[in-house]
Design an enzyme around this catalytic site. Structure first.
Site, PDB file in Angstrom:
ATOM      1  N   ASN A   9      -3.912  -6.167  -2.626  1.00 47.72           N
ATOM      2  CA  ASN A   9      -2.940  -5.331  -3.340  1.00 47.72           C
ATOM      3  C   ASN A   9      -1.878  -6.280  -3.869  1.00 47.72           C
ATOM      4  O   ASN A   9      -1.022  -6.737  -3.117  1.00 47.72           O
ATOM      5  CB  ASN A   9      -2.338  -4.301  -2.375  1.00 47.72           C
ATOM      6  CG  ASN A   9      -1.191  -3.528  -3.008  1.00 47.72           C
ATOM      7  OD1 ASN A   9      -0.979  -3.599  -4.222  1.00 47.72           O
ATOM      8  ND2 ASN A   9      -0.436  -2.806  -2.188  1.00 47.72           N
ATOM      9  N   LYS A  11       0.526  -5.773  -5.818  1.00 47.67           N
ATOM     10  CA  LYS A  11       1.853  -5.180  -6.057  1.00 47.67           C
ATOM     11  C   LYS A  11       2.357  -5.603  -7.447  1.00 47.67           C
ATOM     12  O   LYS A  11       1.569  -5.693  -8.377  1.00 47.67           O
ATOM     13  CB  LYS A  11       2.804  -5.551  -4.915  1.00 47.67           C
ATOM     14  CG  LYS A  11       2.177  -5.193  -3.545  1.00 47.67           C
ATOM     15  CD  LYS A  11       3.122  -5.295  -2.397  1.00 47.67           C
ATOM     16  CE  LYS A  11       2.377  -4.937  -1.100  1.00 47.67           C
ATOM     17  NZ  LYS A  11       3.228  -4.950   0.079  1.00 47.67           N
ATOM     18  N   HIS A  95       0.714   4.378  -0.683  1.00 46.26           N
ATOM     19  CA  HIS A  95       1.292   3.156  -0.119  1.00 46.26           C
ATOM     20  C   HIS A  95       2.733   3.433   0.324  1.00 46.26           C
ATOM     21  O   HIS A  95       3.463   4.176  -0.339  1.00 46.26           O
ATOM     22  CB  HIS A  95       1.246   2.026  -1.154  1.00 46.26           C
ATOM     23  CG  HIS A  95       1.530   0.697  -0.532  1.00 46.26           C
ATOM     24  ND1 HIS A  95       2.807   0.292  -0.230  1.00 46.26           N
ATOM     25  CD2 HIS A  95       0.706  -0.289  -0.103  1.00 46.26           C
ATOM     26  CE1 HIS A  95       2.743  -0.910   0.350  1.00 46.26           C
ATOM     27  NE2 HIS A  95       1.484  -1.273   0.433  1.00 46.26           N
ATOM     28  N   GLU A  97       5.306   1.782   0.013  1.00 45.66           N
ATOM     29  CA  GLU A  97       6.315   1.479  -1.009  1.00 45.66           C
ATOM     30  C   GLU A  97       6.438   2.617  -2.014  1.00 45.66           C
ATOM     31  O   GLU A  97       7.521   2.861  -2.556  1.00 45.66           O
ATOM     32  CB  GLU A  97       5.964   0.140  -1.691  1.00 45.66           C
ATOM     33  CG  GLU A  97       6.229  -1.037  -0.750  1.00 45.66           C
ATOM     34  CD  GLU A  97       5.330  -2.239  -0.947  1.00 45.66           C
ATOM     35  OE1 GLU A  97       4.672  -2.344  -1.986  1.00 45.66           O
ATOM     36  OE2 GLU A  97       5.282  -3.082  -0.022  1.00 45.66           O
ATOM     37  N   GLU A 165      -1.154   0.852   7.660  1.00 44.39           N
ATOM     38  CA  GLU A 165      -0.175  -0.185   7.332  1.00 44.39           C
ATOM     39  C   GLU A 165       1.160   0.160   7.982  1.00 44.39           C
ATOM     40  O   GLU A 165       1.953   0.925   7.405  1.00 44.39           O
ATOM     41  CB  GLU A 165       0.016  -0.275   5.810  1.00 44.39           C
ATOM     42  CG  GLU A 165      -1.233  -0.652   5.058  1.00 44.39           C
ATOM     43  CD  GLU A 165      -0.905  -1.320   3.727  1.00 44.39           C
ATOM     44  OE1 GLU A 165      -1.397  -2.427   3.510  1.00 44.39           O
ATOM     45  OE2 GLU A 165      -0.134  -0.754   2.938  1.00 44.39           O
ATOM     46  N   GLY A 171       5.082  -7.302   4.548  1.00 45.84           N
ATOM     47  CA  GLY A 171       5.927  -8.303   3.906  1.00 45.84           C
ATOM     48  C   GLY A 171       6.955  -8.929   4.824  1.00 45.84           C
ATOM     49  O   GLY A 171       7.880  -9.601   4.362  1.00 45.84           O
ATOM     50  N   SER A 211       1.103  -8.053   6.702  1.00 50.92           N
ATOM     51  CA  SER A 211       1.179  -9.477   7.044  1.00 50.92           C
ATOM     52  C   SER A 211      -0.152 -10.057   7.509  1.00 50.92           C
ATOM     53  O   SER A 211      -0.180 -10.943   8.371  1.00 50.92           O
ATOM     54  CB  SER A 211       2.280  -9.718   8.091  1.00 50.92           C
ATOM     55  OG  SER A 211       3.545  -9.382   7.551  1.00 50.92           O
TER      56      SER A 211
HETATM   57  P1  13P Z   1       1.755  -7.908   3.059  1.00 52.65           P
HETATM   58  O1  13P Z   1       0.339  -8.403   3.325  1.00 52.65           O
HETATM   59  O2  13P Z   1       2.483  -8.718   2.052  1.00 52.65           O
HETATM   60  O3  13P Z   1       2.486  -7.699   4.338  1.00 52.65           O
HETATM   61  O4  13P Z   1       1.579  -6.461   2.384  1.00 52.65           O
HETATM   62  C1  13P Z   1       0.732  -5.542   2.972  1.00 52.65           C
HETATM   63  C2  13P Z   1       0.563  -4.402   2.045  1.00 52.65           C
HETATM   64  O5  13P Z   1       1.489  -3.646   1.822  1.00 52.65           O
HETATM   65  C3  13P Z   1      -0.742  -4.227   1.397  1.00 52.65           C
HETATM   66  O6  13P Z   1      -0.831  -3.015   0.761  1.00 52.65           O
END
Ligand code: 13P
Length: 251
Positions: A9, A11, A95, A97, A165, A171, A211
């Site tokens: 992903n 982003k 997600h 976010e 997640e 992140g 992560s």
């Molecule tokens: P990170 O791997 O950067 O922690 O992000 C995970 C994520 O949100 C994947 O959708």
């Protein structure tokens, strides 16, 4: 036997040139791997120009989000039929976010999941608890609520992947331990069994996200209910992404 599924992903990252380089390396260096599904979810603007790069590769093409209406006056949105037309095979929905920054909630996500499946897109449906919820002992309750309010009766569960997640692991560099992740995945699988039956519980894939990197992928992938990864930051770096795909190869 569930085939692991590793998805990058990206982003809101990468330009076209870097994205092309990344998928070329990913394809080249994982070409012999037949028992791990892998895909990328680029920013929407990169989907169409990346499509030719992915043709004749094993890399699936997906989107990070979609709107549930097929067309109309929804400024700034992209619909399921548009994603199909652009060459997407799957879409990420829910997600954290999107929930956190864009106010997406259960009723909206339910419509999105249904619309995506109806138009022929596979779905990665994301769920996960915040740190406050985990510390308050609410993790399982939150996961069940997020499953219950979106995964309604009659959905084609064969085309749904769940991504667990934990928000506190996204992140932050702080991944869930393999035991924390396994425990949540087991709980999710139990819910799937009650909802859609034993076949769904044994066949549906549950990715871990938060992560994931080359250095911790193997220990997470070794757990019995973890069927791959949804990878953010590490999927932007070819060596990391490739190593994570390799780590997902079943023993
Ligand atoms: P990170 O791997 O950067 O922690 O992000 C995970 C994520 O949100 C994947 O959708």
């Amino acid at each position: 036997m569930r085939r692991p599924f590793v998805v990058g992903n990206w982003k809101m990252n990468l330009n076209l040139a870097d994205a092309k380089n990344l998928v070329r390396r990913l394809d080249h260096e994982t070409v012999g791997i037949h028992n791990v599904d892998r895909g990328v979810a680029p920013p929407a603007l990169l989907i169409i120009p990346l499509r030719p790069e992915l043709q004749d590769t094993r890399i699936l093409l997906g989107a990070q989000n979609m709107y549930h209406e097929p067309k109309g006056a929804f400024t700034g949105e992209i619909s399921g039929p548009m994603l199909v037309d652009a060459g997407c095979q799957f879409v990420i929905i829910g997600h954290s976010e999107r929930r956190q920054h864009f106010g997406e909630d259960g009723p909206l996500l339910q419509k999105k999941v249904k619309a995506a499946l109806d138009i022929g897109l596979d779905v990665i449906y994301c769920i996960g608890e915040t740190l406050q919820q985990r510390d308050g002992g609410e993790t399982n309750g939150i996961l069940v609520r997020q499953l219950h309010e979106v995964l309604i009766d009659g959905l084609d569960w064969k085309r749904i992947t769940i991504a667990y997640e934990p928000v506190w692991a996204i992140g932050t560099g702080r991944n869930a331990t393999q035991d924390q992740a396994q425990e949540a995945h087991q709980h999710i699988r139990l819910w799937l069994k009650n909802k859609y039956g034993p076949d769904a519980a044994s066949q549906m894939r549950i990715q871990y996200g938060g992560s994931v990197k080359a250095s911790n992928a193997k220990e997470l992938m070794n757990m019995p209910d973890i069927d791959g990864a949804l990878v953010g930051g590490a999927s932007l770096v070819a060596d990391e992404f490739i190593a994570i795909v390799r780590a997902a190869i079943p023993k």
